[in-house]
Motif scaffolding. Sequence first.
Motif, PDB file in Angstrom:
ATOM      1  N   PHE A   5       0.829  -1.185   0.000  1.00 44.49           N
ATOM      2  CA  PHE A   5       0.000   0.000   0.000  1.00 44.49           C
ATOM      3  C   PHE A   5       0.870   1.243   0.000  1.00 44.49           C
ATOM      4  CE2 PHE A   5      -3.187  -2.862   1.975  1.00 44.49           C
ATOM      5  CZ  PHE A   5      -4.237  -2.606   1.117  1.00 44.49           C
ATOM      6  N   ALA A   7       1.912   4.437   1.464  1.00 40.44           N
ATOM      7  CA  ALA A   7       1.795   4.958   2.821  1.00 40.44           C
ATOM      8  C   ALA A   7       1.934   6.461   2.750  1.00 40.44           C
ATOM      9  CB  ALA A   7       2.887   4.366   3.718  1.00 40.44           C
ATOM     10  N   VAL A  60      -3.539   2.948   2.053  1.00 37.54           N
ATOM     11  CA  VAL A  60      -3.917   2.643   3.434  1.00 37.54           C
ATOM     12  C   VAL A  60      -5.189   3.371   3.823  1.00 37.54           C
ATOM     13  CG1 VAL A  60      -3.142   2.683   5.837  1.00 37.54           C
ATOM     14  CG2 VAL A  60      -1.489   2.277   4.018  1.00 37.54           C
ATOM     15  N   ILE A  64      -8.073   0.938   5.656  1.00 38.83           N
ATOM     16  CA  ILE A  64      -8.502   0.973   7.049  1.00 38.83           C
ATOM     17  C   ILE A  64     -10.024   0.918   7.169  1.00 38.83           C
ATOM     18  CG2 ILE A  64      -6.445   2.143   7.898  1.00 38.83           C
ATOM     19  CD1 ILE A  64      -8.006   4.777   7.832  1.00 38.83           C
ATOM     20  N   THR A 345       6.315   0.624   7.354  1.00 40.36           N
ATOM     21  CA  THR A 345       6.576   1.506   6.221  1.00 40.36           C
ATOM     22  C   THR A 345       8.041   1.919   6.197  1.00 40.36           C
ATOM     23  OG1 THR A 345       4.337   2.369   6.377  1.00 40.36           O
ATOM     24  CG2 THR A 345       5.904   3.669   5.118  1.00 40.36           C
ATOM     25  N   GLN A 502       4.135   0.584   2.542  1.00 39.36           N
ATOM     26  CA  GLN A 502       3.682  -0.163   3.705  1.00 39.36           C
ATOM     27  C   GLN A 502       3.165  -1.522   3.260  1.00 39.36           C
ATOM     28  OE1 GLN A 502      -0.024   0.750   6.041  1.00 39.36           O
ATOM     29  NE2 GLN A 502       1.455   1.068   7.669  1.00 39.36           N
ATOM     30  N   GLU A 504       1.315  -5.209   3.144  1.00 44.53           N
ATOM     31  CA  GLU A 504       0.029  -5.769   3.526  1.00 44.53           C
ATOM     32  C   GLU A 504       0.212  -7.111   4.226  1.00 44.53           C
ATOM     33  OE1 GLU A 504      -4.279  -6.881   1.479  1.00 44.53           O
ATOM     34  OE2 GLU A 504      -2.500  -6.603   0.243  1.00 44.53           O
ATOM     35  N   SER A 588      -0.501  -3.067   6.976  1.00 42.60           N
ATOM     36  CA  SER A 588      -1.841  -2.512   6.830  1.00 42.60           C
ATOM     37  C   SER A 588      -2.856  -3.550   7.296  1.00 42.60           C
ATOM     38  CB  SER A 588      -2.080  -2.174   5.353  1.00 42.60           C
ATOM     39  OG  SER A 588      -3.383  -1.703   5.151  1.00 42.60           O
ATOM     40  N   PRO A 589      -3.858  -3.164   8.103  1.00 44.71           N
ATOM     41  CA  PRO A 589      -4.373  -1.821   8.371  1.00 44.71           C
ATOM     42  C   PRO A 589      -3.954  -1.246   9.726  1.00 44.71           C
ATOM     43  CG  PRO A 589      -6.034  -3.404   8.962  1.00 44.71           C
ATOM     44  CD  PRO A 589      -4.818  -4.198   8.550  1.00 44.71           C
ATOM     45  N   THR A 590      -2.761  -1.439  10.153  1.00 52.44           N
ATOM     46  CA  THR A 590      -2.157  -0.849  11.346  1.00 52.44           C
ATOM     47  C   THR A 590      -3.048  -1.015  12.582  1.00 52.44           C
ATOM     48  OG1 THR A 590      -2.952   1.426  10.920  1.00 52.44           O
ATOM     49  CG2 THR A 590      -0.894   0.750   9.871  1.00 52.44           C
TER      50      THR A 590
END
Length: 601
Positions: A5, A7, A60, A64, A345, A502, A504, A588-590
């Motif tokens: 993704f 970032a 991202v 999310i 990231t 970032q 996945e 992701s998705p943190t």
Amino acid sequence: MKKRFLAAGASVAAAAMVLTACTPPGGGDDEKSSEKSSINIGWNESFRSMNTLTANGNAVSNAILTYMMNDNFKHYDDKLELQDGSLGSVEQVSEDPLKVKYTFNDDAKWSDGTPVDAADLALTWAGQSANFNTVEQNNADDGSVKENDAKTVYFDAATAGSALIKDFPEVSDDGKEVTFSYSKPFVDWETELGTGADGVGVPAHIVAKKALGIDDPAEGKQAILDALKDKDTEKLSKISNTWNTGFDFTSMPKDEDLLVHTGPYKMTDFKEGQYVTLELDDQYSGPVKPKVDTVTVRYNGDPMAMIQAIENGEVDMTQPQATADVLSAAEDLDGVTVDAADGATYEHVDFTFDNKGPFDPEANGGDEEKAKKVRQAFLKTVPREDIVEKIIKPLNEEAVTRDSYSQVPGSPMYDAVTKENGVADATDVDVEAAKKLLKEAGADAPKVRIMYDNTNSRRQQEFQLIKESAEKAGFKIEDVGDVNWGTRLGDGTYDVSLFGWQSEGTGVTENDANFRTGAQNNYGGYSSKKTDKILDKLLVSKEDEQEKLLTDLESQLSEDAFGAPIFQFPELTIYRDKVKNVSSTSVSPTMFWNYWEWETN
């Protein structure tokens, strides 16, 4: 490969609003009288697509939200361990040839009551395999995807794993089982389809309705399957057009079909550049049971404004762009927790190889060696150590330069890979060596256009440090920074780009997206037969082969002067004490990974 993704930092001009100017439903402490629970989350970039598989949706900021709106087969926890999702099961049913079967749970349904089944996953496979494309690319001058005519098919995505699935899958009579056969072994088969924020992708029956004019969901699903099985160019042209852009929107759509989802939350409000509100969907029948009724994601590109919003009680959780000032301000707040860690990231500098610019052989008389020397010269001026010392160490005293394209500092293979990959040598600042390389290449004061997010204070500092160093060696640096940098990637209007990737997931085939000829994230047009061959081997590699192959890959990137990694992003997760069970994962998705566990008091 699983894609990476984008970032983003502060990258949406419209989001640079004062948070108090527009309080969305469910916002602030004044809502305590309500029986329903709510959380407000601050984010730096606005939502723009329900399809996270396309080049535009691959961000991202989209993931999310789609993660909360859609169930999946697999997802990662905060220890980067793969967990079972709620859509069903994934199993390898044959090793040679590799066959992978997906079985959907009986209660897996789209929010309009339509079953989630084989047609949905088959469409996702088709969309990201590139096997149905009749053209290699279909982009307008501005980099956006053009509409296919009836004679062309182009799905705006590609992954190496899905590309290895050449044949139409085996589908059970009820559509609840679908088995894909790989033409070669593929190491990351377990996460290739149905993982994380992607889920099963966009609903096949809605695509059929928009693209083919079929209102009945069952008929629409069958039409999608038939078009794929028959490789019907005329129908696939329409299907790919809808898949590419039909689920993009930047404010609340009037067409409710675009909001059809499989997960526990539904989108109920979206003010462009300001906020998105998700509420629990009482029609959801799956096993995920979130404890919070309403989640509102509020947008602002200014990290200090987010800290102010946390202090004011307008935002409960945020992961802003980390700077020393942001950390200090957050730590001064009462009733607020600050979790600091390395994220997944990493910042990197990339060259453009195919825009007739200073790093393109075409601008050097067709001489690849001369072009490479110009790239090598520029790398000798990138002050990576200085960047880390001045920008990152104030946030993390232990910070070091990242010397690997594929491995996070401290990970098991990092030391072995970086010992041999040549990254540190290629980027050791040496202005005199850079001047010598430019002279050997016959490049007199080459003009280099650097593109980055010019609203992001950290990148502004990076740009200045690089500019000052490069100009000492004789480069002429032009600032082409842009708040809309993400839409310009790959358009040829810049020679160097600064941004972050970032991940996945943790699969070794993630590298494919960035470095393979023509791959989705290979925005600079890099092409190397040697690199492609190494990537081919990685796709089918065994665990004990991967360290050597990754070292070979990175050594080849250094040999070709592809670009350079710079540093691992410091990550700050900041949340008020009213929110419980907050944690973040480095993919992701943190911090959204366990949204169903969030609680408020």
